[in-house]
Design a protein around this motif. Structure first.
Motif, PDB file in Angstrom:
ATOM      1  N   ARG A   4       1.224  -1.177  -0.290  1.00 34.52           N
ATOM      2  CA  ARG A   4       0.162  -0.209  -0.291  1.00 34.52           C
ATOM      3  C   ARG A   4       0.904   1.029  -0.146  1.00 34.52           C
ATOM      4  O   ARG A   4       0.372   2.481  -0.580  1.00 34.52           O
ATOM      5  CB  ARG A   4      -0.831  -0.057   1.191  1.00 34.52           C
ATOM      6  CG  ARG A   4      -1.884   1.355   1.385  1.00 34.52           C
ATOM      7  CD  ARG A   4      -3.141   1.089  -0.130  1.00 34.52           C
ATOM      8  NE  ARG A   4      -3.824   0.662  -0.134  1.00 34.52           N
ATOM      9  CZ  ARG A   4      -5.168   0.373  -0.808  1.00 34.52           C
ATOM     10  NH1 ARG A   4      -4.655   1.148  -1.971  1.00 34.52           N
ATOM     11  NH2 ARG A   4      -6.155  -0.323  -0.633  1.00 34.52           N
ATOM     12  N   LEU A  38       1.027   4.206  -2.285  1.00 33.56           N
ATOM     13  CA  LEU A  38       0.366   5.394  -2.288  1.00 33.56           C
ATOM     14  C   LEU A  38       1.448   6.668  -3.096  1.00 33.56           C
ATOM     15  O   LEU A  38       1.391   7.369  -3.231  1.00 33.56           O
ATOM     16  CB  LEU A  38       0.972   5.764  -1.165  1.00 33.56           C
ATOM     17  CG  LEU A  38      -1.232   5.192  -0.535  1.00 33.56           C
ATOM     18  CD1 LEU A  38      -0.791   5.033   1.156  1.00 33.56           C
ATOM     19  CD2 LEU A  38      -1.662   6.664  -0.402  1.00 33.56           C
ATOM     20  N   GLN A  74       1.272   9.649  -5.474  1.00 33.48           N
ATOM     21  CA  GLN A  74       1.814  10.628  -4.781  1.00 33.48           C
ATOM     22  C   GLN A  74       2.471  10.794  -6.314  1.00 33.48           C
ATOM     23  O   GLN A  74       2.725  11.895  -6.528  1.00 33.48           O
ATOM     24  CB  GLN A  74       2.235  10.714  -4.265  1.00 33.48           C
ATOM     25  CG  GLN A  74       3.149  12.189  -3.756  1.00 33.48           C
ATOM     26  CD  GLN A  74       3.731  11.804  -2.340  1.00 33.48           C
ATOM     27  OE1 GLN A  74       4.670  10.982  -1.436  1.00 33.48           O
ATOM     28  NE2 GLN A  74       4.461  12.735  -1.613  1.00 33.48           N
ATOM     29  N   MET A 100       2.656  13.770   1.104  1.00 36.89           N
ATOM     30  CA  MET A 100       1.311  13.081   1.762  1.00 36.89           C
ATOM     31  C   MET A 100       0.126  13.314   1.890  1.00 36.89           C
ATOM     32  O   MET A 100      -1.324  12.824   1.764  1.00 36.89           O
ATOM     33  CB  MET A 100       2.001  11.739   2.577  1.00 36.89           C
ATOM     34  CG  MET A 100       3.048  10.937   1.561  1.00 36.89           C
ATOM     35  SD  MET A 100       1.574   9.576   1.000  1.00 36.89           S
ATOM     36  CE  MET A 100       3.069   8.651   0.264  1.00 36.89           C
TER      37      MET A 100
END
Length: 87
Positions: free
Chosen positions: A11, A15, A19, A27
């Motif tokens: 994960r 992410l 990004q 984040m």
């Protein structure tokens, strides 16, 4: 306020890819954007609208269905209680 989350390595990789793809610098910025989108989705579903991806050239669409949106939609629908008229 500070929040801590635990994510799998997979994960975290996803992410970081999001990004990079979105050009977000932090984040925090990525999560804030995602939350803003979720808030909009929920408001539309509460109004009885469906969220869809539309392909005009093919004249097709795909409705976005997620457990969260389905729960909110069910709660937002007026109940359809049966009313006996006595006839």
């Amino acid at each position: 306020m500070r929040l801590n989350f635990e994510f799998t390595e997979e994960r975290i990789t996803e992410l970081k890819a999001l990004q990079a793809e979105t050009g977000t610098e932090t984040m925090k910025e990525l999560v804030n954007g995602a939350l803003t989108t979720l808030e909009w989705l929920l408001e539309e579903v509460k109004k009885g609208n469906e969220i869809a991806a539309i392909n005009e050239s093919r004249q097709t669409y795909r409705v976005l269905v997620t457990p969260i949106l389905e729960r909110v939609a069910k709660r937002s629908r007026p109940s359809r209680a049966f009313v006996a008229t006595g006839d």
